[in-house]
Write an enzyme that holds these catalytic residues in place. Structure first.
Site, PDB file in Angstrom:
ATOM      1  N   HIS A  87      36.481  26.355  31.937  1.00 25.99           N
ATOM      2  CA  HIS A  87      37.418  25.237  32.077  1.00 25.99           C
ATOM      3  C   HIS A  87      36.970  24.007  31.294  1.00 25.99           C
ATOM      4  O   HIS A  87      37.768  23.108  31.059  1.00 25.99           O
ATOM      5  CB  HIS A  87      37.748  24.943  33.555  1.00 25.99           C
ATOM      6  CG  HIS A  87      36.745  24.129  34.320  1.00 25.99           C
ATOM      7  ND1 HIS A  87      35.819  24.683  35.167  1.00 25.99           N
ATOM      8  CD2 HIS A  87      36.540  22.799  34.387  1.00 25.99           C
ATOM      9  CE1 HIS A  87      35.098  23.736  35.714  1.00 25.99           C
ATOM     10  NE2 HIS A  87      35.514  22.572  35.266  1.00 25.99           N
ATOM     11  N   ASP A 222      33.497  31.639  35.347  1.00 28.32           N
ATOM     12  CA  ASP A 222      33.919  30.416  34.667  1.00 28.32           C
ATOM     13  C   ASP A 222      32.919  29.988  33.579  1.00 28.32           C
ATOM     14  O   ASP A 222      32.219  29.000  33.711  1.00 28.32           O
ATOM     15  CB  ASP A 222      34.085  29.301  35.717  1.00 28.32           C
ATOM     16  CG  ASP A 222      34.856  28.095  35.182  1.00 28.32           C
ATOM     17  OD1 ASP A 222      35.033  27.997  33.954  1.00 28.32           O
ATOM     18  OD2 ASP A 222      35.262  27.255  36.009  1.00 28.32           O
ATOM     19  N   SER A 649      30.312  20.203  36.108  1.00 30.32           N
ATOM     20  CA  SER A 649      30.799  21.488  35.611  1.00 30.32           C
ATOM     21  C   SER A 649      30.006  21.879  34.373  1.00 30.32           C
ATOM     22  O   SER A 649      29.868  21.077  33.459  1.00 30.32           O
ATOM     23  CB  SER A 649      32.274  21.408  35.261  1.00 30.32           C
ATOM     24  OG  SER A 649      33.034  21.557  36.416  1.00 30.32           O
TER      25      SER A 649
HETATM   26  N1  ARG Z   1      37.795  22.202  40.827  1.00 31.73           N
HETATM   27  C1  ARG Z   1      37.063  22.357  39.610  1.00 31.73           C
HETATM   28  C2  ARG Z   1      36.705  20.999  39.079  1.00 31.73           C
HETATM   29  O1  ARG Z   1      37.164  19.958  39.317  1.00 31.73           O
HETATM   30  C3  ARG Z   1      37.723  23.224  38.589  1.00 31.73           C
HETATM   31  C4  ARG Z   1      38.992  22.700  37.989  1.00 31.73           C
HETATM   32  C5  ARG Z   1      39.611  23.606  36.950  1.00 31.73           C
HETATM   33  N2  ARG Z   1      40.238  24.771  37.537  1.00 31.73           N
HETATM   34  C6  ARG Z   1      41.535  24.800  38.036  1.00 31.73           C
HETATM   35  N3  ARG Z   1      41.967  25.891  38.611  1.00 31.73           N
HETATM   36  N4  ARG Z   1      42.336  23.784  37.965  1.00 31.73           N
HETATM   37  O2  ARG Z   1      37.134  20.185  38.474  1.00 31.73           O
HETATM   38  N1  GLU Z   2      35.080  21.351  38.498  1.00 25.24           N
HETATM   39  C1  GLU Z   2      34.355  20.108  38.502  1.00 25.24           C
HETATM   40  C2  GLU Z   2      34.122  19.609  37.081  1.00 25.24           C
HETATM   41  O1  GLU Z   2      34.928  19.861  36.211  1.00 25.24           O
HETATM   42  C3  GLU Z   2      33.090  20.280  39.250  1.00 25.24           C
HETATM   43  C4  GLU Z   2      33.435  20.431  40.656  1.00 25.24           C
HETATM   44  C5  GLU Z   2      33.039  19.223  41.445  1.00 25.24           C
HETATM   45  O2  GLU Z   2      33.794  18.245  41.490  1.00 25.24           O
HETATM   46  O3  GLU Z   2      31.942  19.320  42.004  1.00 25.24           O
HETATM   47  O4  GLU Z   2      33.204  18.880  36.799  1.00 25.24           O
END
Ligand code: ARG
Ligand code: GLU
Length: 714
Positions: A87, A222, A649
């Protein structure tokens, strides 16, 4: 025997308490000596903290660059091979994708250096050195008022950066820590030739998509691979075909040993923002006022989009990215609110504040800091309606309704015409057209209208009455939607392009006549005159108080209070243990998942839970090579108590000896309140197991030549 037993029980209890207290926190890598070093040893770390950060010889920090300013990453070979999340590399993978070569859908693997794909505007930044420069930055500011102080600090910062010893190709930046109670200088090197090397298909790299986002048990691979290129002298350079793979000062060996409950884990990356030192009144406001409002408004928007997406494949494709963007933080805020309540964060903060007040009394510091908490209470009360109004306005104008954000853009362009003249106006047009093109590519006027109707009704019902515009005080949402979408030019690309093709005079005239633009103007004027100025004035006061509050907390703290600085997108170390958790009464989650779970979730043809044939085949044959476990399983994801946030991330998850064991990519839903209040009972970060990453590269994609480049530890 009995006494021995009891002794052990007490000792166990005590050490459990200590271990609990020992988790959470995002620490500055150059300042780990002392309390942190001791804790890390206790948790099982076998390195010394100078292996993590060292200016005199290579250390782990040399292999952990910031990825394009927003994500973290790590170097995993002596030829600059770089690992981050799928991502995080998504934009680049998408950029190189076409209908014939859809790398998002099918994955991408460069077979040799010449097949690696260059990327415009992609950079990675390594840290050369970290220096505490607080004294120099605050020099001569003691007796100044707030404004003069801010100006002096700015001058001092410029001077310190100028004077700092660095090579010609290096840069310096200074960031405030603890709300400006500490300043730290970072000398960095930024590489701009970073090429795409490999990516799994989205059915692996994004497996579970939005349904599984923020969720445990998780089964997402991921990850994506890039390579950093340098000039012949191994220095940063713009893209050139003559550049060569970067030879890093350090790269992470990868452990194949696997993880189990209680193992030491350290995560090393660039967390974005946290607010761990808010007073109870502020947490209360987020929990009871702000989060419910922004969750509520996105709730209605997402429901409408989802309804249309389910009925129509074309709309589903158009709205997938927008839906994901809106849903990501919607889901996070719901988890955050639940977690704050469940862990009783407000009550805990209130207890801490009582203790704080008592300590002030005892230490004769009441004269200094005694007014802080009452002042917070007064200011937060005062800012509440403005904070709510500002948040609702942002959601309405910029996040959920294309019609309004487009109208707002046109008003901005009109401002350019107004303030900078015809020439600037003309020269900006092309840029705006490009933006509109992108917006309308993913827009369906019927869906946008349905979203508008629900969102505007929610907005009007939840705004503080005295800050609601006249047009929305007595209105019918359906009638308004009908009127706007039937009469505005801003509902289609053609309509907007026509407006932009007019003469500047005509553009201005017609813009004023447009019903959607009129509404956007009324909304933004209310915000710009009645909401934002007050919000900003109060927020500045709150920030100044917060700086003093932080100073007091630091002064009164013992090392065992573990006061770490809030995240600010600088390199941090967080450490803890591999651990499952109990999300709800009667439910226990284990700390690891396996490929079995992918097959349990498999829904043929589904856009979130499809599984590629090749992966099903390998699963059926249990063909996991050297990456599977002894009992024939393929490990997938795991959890730890490390304290992470957005920006982490792509961070390396590192074992006790400095080997890479996982790749961080998310947190568990019940623990997302760790941005405000970290609770070791339910806050967990989610990592993909390196064995799965290598399995996908080697066995799934047949790109074992990339694994040959890495250093594996058995
Ligand atoms: N929750 C994770 C982070 O903030 C992954 C976000 C990307 N994935 C998604 N399914 N939207 O940012
Ligand atoms: N998915 C998040 C990012 O893009 C990390 C998840 C979190 O917030 O810990 O950095």
């Amino acid at each position: 025997l009995y006494y021995m037993k009891r002794f052990f029980r007490i000792a166990l209890f005590l050490s459990a308490m200590v271990l609990h207290a020992q988790q959470g926190g995002m620490w500055i890598p150059s300042l780990l000596e002392g309390m942190n070093a001791k804790e890390m040893k206790t948790l099982g770390m076998k390195m010394s903290v100078t292996d993590i950060y060292n200016v005199n010889k290579s250390s782990l920090k040399d292999a952990a660059p910031h990825f394009n300013g927003g994500c973290s990453s790590e170097i995993i070979s002596d030829r600059g091979l770089l690992l981050t999340n799928h991502h995080c590399g998504y934009g680049q993978i998408q950029e190189h994708s076409t209908l014939e070569h859809d790398y998002l859908e099918h994955g991408f693997w460069a077979k040799n250096l010449s097949e690696e794909l260059p990327n415009k505007d992609l950079k990675v930044t390594f840290i050369v050195r970290i220096d505490d420069v607080t004294a120099q930055v605050l020099k001569g500011t003691e007796s100044l008022n707030e404004q003069e102080k801010a100006r002096r600090i700015e001058q001092n910062i410029a001077q310190v950066i100028k004077d700092a010893s660095k090579e010609a190709w290096q840069e310096g930046t200074i960031k405030p820590f603890y709300y400006g109670n500490q300043y730290i200088l970072f000398i960095t090197e930024t590489f701009k030739d970073v090429r795409l090397v490999g990516a799994p298909p989205s059915s692996i790299g994004k497996f579970g998509s939005d349904t599984d986002n923020w969720v445990w048990p998780r089964h997402t691979g991921d990850f994506s691979l890039f390579r950093v290129y340098a000039d012949k002298n191994n220095r940063p350079a713009e893209y050139s075909k003559d550049n060569v793979p970067y030879r890093p000062k350090h790269f992470f060996p990868i452990s194949l040993k696997g993880v189990k409950e209680d193992d030491f884990v350290m995560v090393f990356g660039y967390p974005g923002t946290t607010q761990e030192y808010l007073p109870a009144v502020a947490v209360e406001q987020i929990q009871n006022v702000i989060n419910p409002a922004r969750i509520g408004i996105r709730d209605v928007a997402l429901k409408v989009q989802d309804e249309y997406m389910r009925k129509d494949q074309g709309i589903k494709i158009k709205y997938a990215a927008k839906f994901a963007r809106i849903a990501n933080y919607w889901k996070k805020w719901i988890g955050e609110t639940k977690g704050l309540k469940k862990s009783d964060a407000v009550a805990l903060k209130k207890q801490q504040e009582e203790k704080f007040a008592q300590t002030l009394q005892r230490t004769n510091k009441k004269a200094h800091y005694g007014q802080l908490l009452p002042q917070f209470a007064a200011l937060y009360k005062e800012i509440e309606p403005y904070n709510l109004a500002y948040n609702l306005y942002s959601e309405l104008m910029f996040r959920n309704v294309d019609l309004l954000s487009n109208a707002f853009r046109l008003l901005q362009l009109e401002q350019v015409l107004e303030n900078k003249g015809v020439q600037s106006f003309e020269s900006r047009k092309a840029n705006f057209l490009k933006i509109f093109e992108g917006v309308f590519k993913d827009n369906d006027p019927q869906v946008d209208k349905a979203v508008f109707e629900k969102v505007i009704a929610f907005y009007a019902a939840n705004m503080p009455k005295q800050l609601l515009i006249k047009s929305l005080q007595h209105f019918d949402a359906k009638q308004l939607a009908d009127k706007l979408y039937a009469n505005s030019s801003v509902t289609s690309y053609e309509g907007v392009a026509r407006l932009l093709s007019l003469s500047p005079e005509e553009f201005k005239n017609q813009l004023k006549q447009d019903v959607a633009v009129q509404l956007a103007l009324e909304l933004s004027q209310m915000n710009d005159t009645q909401v934002y100025p007050t919000y900003e004035r109060l927020d500045t006061q709150i920030q100044a108080l917060q700086r003093t509050y932080m100073k007091a907390i630091l002064e009164l703290a013992k090392p065992s209070d573990r006061i770490f600085p809030d995240a600010n997108s600088t390199l941090r170390v967080t450490y803890g243990k591999v651990a499952g958790y109990v999300p709800a009464d009667g439910v226990t989650y284990s700390a690891t998942t396996t490929l079995d779970g992918v097959m349990e979730k498999y829904v043929p043809g589904d856009y979130e839970f499809d599984v590629p044939a090749r992966l099903r085949e390998l699963y059926a044959k249990k063909d996991y090579g050297r990456y599977g476990t002894k009992d024939g399983k393929m490990p997938l994801c795991f959890l730890s108590t490390c304290h992470t946030t957005g920006g982490n991330s792509g961070s390396p998850a590192i074992d006790a000896r400095g080997n890479l064991i996982g790749l961080n990519f998310d947190r568990v839903w019940e623990g997302t309140m760790s941005d405000i209040h970290y609770d070791p009972k339910i806050c967990r970060n989610i990592m993909v197991d390196m064995r799965y990453v290598l399995f996908v590269i080697d066995k799934y994609a047949g790109a074992g030549y990339l694994v040959d480049e890495m250093k594996l530890v058995k």
